[in-house]
Design a protein around this motif. Structure first.
Motif, mmCIF file in Angstrom:
data_model
loop_
_atom_site.group_PDB
_atom_site.id
_atom_site.type_symbol
_atom_site.label_atom_id
_atom_site.label_comp_id
_atom_site.label_asym_id
_atom_site.label_seq_id
_atom_site.Cartn_x
_atom_site.Cartn_y
_atom_site.Cartn_z
ATOM 1 N N LEU A 149 23.539 43.741 27.197
ATOM 2 C CA LEU A 149 23.002 43.897 25.857
ATOM 3 C C LEU A 149 22.048 42.745 25.590
ATOM 4 O O LEU A 149 22.440 41.578 25.679
ATOM 5 N N VAL A 150 20.812 43.063 25.281
ATOM 6 C CA VAL A 150 19.846 42.035 24.903
ATOM 7 C C VAL A 150 19.908 41.861 23.394
ATOM 8 O O VAL A 150 19.660 42.809 22.636
ATOM 9 N N GLU A 151 20.260 40.666 22.957
ATOM 10 C CA GLU A 151 20.333 40.367 21.537
ATOM 11 C C GLU A 151 19.214 39.389 21.186
ATOM 12 O O GLU A 151 19.275 38.206 21.526
ATOM 13 N N ASP A 152 18.232 39.928 20.503
ATOM 14 C CA ASP A 152 17.063 39.124 20.158
ATOM 15 C C ASP A 152 17.495 37.898 19.369
ATOM 16 O O ASP A 152 18.316 37.981 18.449
ATOM 17 N N SER A 153 16.964 36.754 19.727
ATOM 18 C CA SER A 153 17.204 35.455 19.103
ATOM 19 C C SER A 153 18.501 34.803 19.562
ATOM 20 O O SER A 153 18.546 33.584 19.717
ATOM 21 N N GLY A 186 14.793 34.814 14.349
ATOM 22 C CA GLY A 186 14.617 33.395 14.624
ATOM 23 C C GLY A 186 14.130 33.036 16.009
ATOM 24 O O GLY A 186 13.918 31.852 16.289
ATOM 25 N N ALA A 187 13.897 34.008 16.907
ATOM 26 C CA ALA A 187 13.488 33.668 18.269
ATOM 27 C C ALA A 187 12.171 32.906 18.290
ATOM 28 O O ALA A 187 12.052 31.859 18.947
ATOM 29 N N LEU A 251 17.522 26.562 14.359
ATOM 30 C CA LEU A 251 16.462 26.515 13.349
ATOM 31 C C LEU A 251 16.576 25.262 12.492
ATOM 32 O O LEU A 251 15.559 24.633 12.157
ATOM 33 N N LEU A 252 17.785 24.890 12.148
ATOM 34 C CA LEU A 252 17.980 23.684 11.344
ATOM 35 C C LEU A 252 17.474 22.440 12.064
ATOM 36 O O LEU A 252 17.063 21.471 11.421
#
Length: 324
Positions: A149-153, A186-187, A251-252
């Protein structure tokens, strides 16, 4: 001494190595100062154009890494959930390497994106609801079939592939002081942000999201995951409701600010990109322009780079948005 990297899951060495894996058609995309757009916005504006490639978005930078890894491992099949652009990119990269690709998307996703996924040979399953429902169904399919399963980000390949945009920005000219990045899962924000804070730490990294899909921005300000019940925006590519904790942590570490913009500003941004830059952009790609429109004093006298991250649009809605 080498530059200190921010504390994220990403690694500059792997990001640099990714350039040898990604098809050259997705690398070294145009970066140029757009005088006409800058004059209209009241600041110096450079465009990083991620639509001049076979899938008309930046997403293949990440899917090239994913499918290369799977091909090396002898794994024949992959599944993802997509708002449209990731599915198209995964279908393109998977076909190139002989992998079976299944994409789960919301029925209301732009028809042009769904049609292109089918045309590239992927199996497409549509679900009622939104992207987060598609993500749940994709996870279920991957479990049932025992495939990746490819999970973006969440998957580092998607972030580090997008981060190669940052390498090109850092190597480009002229110098700039701000980069505006569309914020969805968020990628791209974490990838480009990681490179900026490693190689050009003086550059301000500003992420932009619609008021109608504010979950990641609210999470960034709260410094913890904040979910929403619904989304309501034309910027379908960034319309998630449930931020991923690991991605928020990245991201933080790299974003200087996260701002929300109104739908009217996104529409105006689309029109300005067409009129002053000759660019057909999807709503998510106009978020950077929208941010300048809403806070011109903040950007006056600065040199901003806006990443035009996708150009897959349904012509009917697009004509209404830009007044054609």
């Amino acid at each position: 001494m080498p530059p200190a990297e921010p504390g994220t899951r990403l690694d500059l060495g792997r990001i640099r190595a990714a350039r040898a894996v990604i098809d050259p058609r997705f690398l070294d995309t145009p970066l140029y100062e757009c005088d006409a757009l800058g004059q209209r916005l009241g600041c110096t504006v450079s465009v990083k154009l991620e639509t001049a490639n076979p899938v008309r978005s930046f997403k293949a930078r990440g899917t090239e890494l994913v499918t290369s890894l799977l091909a090396d491992q002898g794994r024949p099949e992959v599944v993802c959930a997509s708002a449209g652009n990731l599915g198209q990119a995964l279908a393109w990269s998977g076909r190139r390497r002989g992998l079976g690709v299944t994409v789960v998307a919301a029925r209301r996703a732009p028809a042009v994106k769904l049609d292109r996924i089918r045309a590239l040979g992927a199996e497409l399953e549509l679900v009622a609801g939104d992207f987060d429902q598609a993500r749940e169904r994709a996870a279920e399919l991957a479990r049932q079939r025992g495939v990746r399963l490819v999970e973006d980000s969440l998957d580092l390949e998607t972030c580090e592939g997008a981060a190669t945009i940052g390498l090109e920005l850092a190597a480009g000219t002229p110098a700039f002081d701000t980069v505006l990045i569309a914020l969805g899962g968020g990628a791209m924000a974490t990838g480009v942000g990681h490179v900026m804070k490693t190689l050009l730490p003086e550059v301000e990294v500003i992420c932009v999201q619609p008021h109608g899909a504010p979950a990641m921005t609210r999470s960034w300000h709260a410094r913890e995951v904040v979910t929403t019940d619904t989304t309501d925006t034309i910027a379908d590519g960034v319309a998630g409701r449930r931020p991923i904790p690991a991605v928020l942590a990245d991201l933080l570490a790299v974003a200087d600010d996260a701002v929300l913009v109104e739908e009217a500003s996104i529409v105006t941004g689309l029109r300005l990109l067409l009129e002053h830059a000759g660019l057909v952009a999807e709503p998510s790609a106009a978020l950077g322009v929208a941010a300048v429109l809403e806070d011109p004093d903040r950007f006056a006298g600065r040199h901003v780079v806006t990443v035009v991250c996708g150009g897959n649009v349904d012509l009917g809605p697009y004509r209404r948005w830009v007044g054609l």
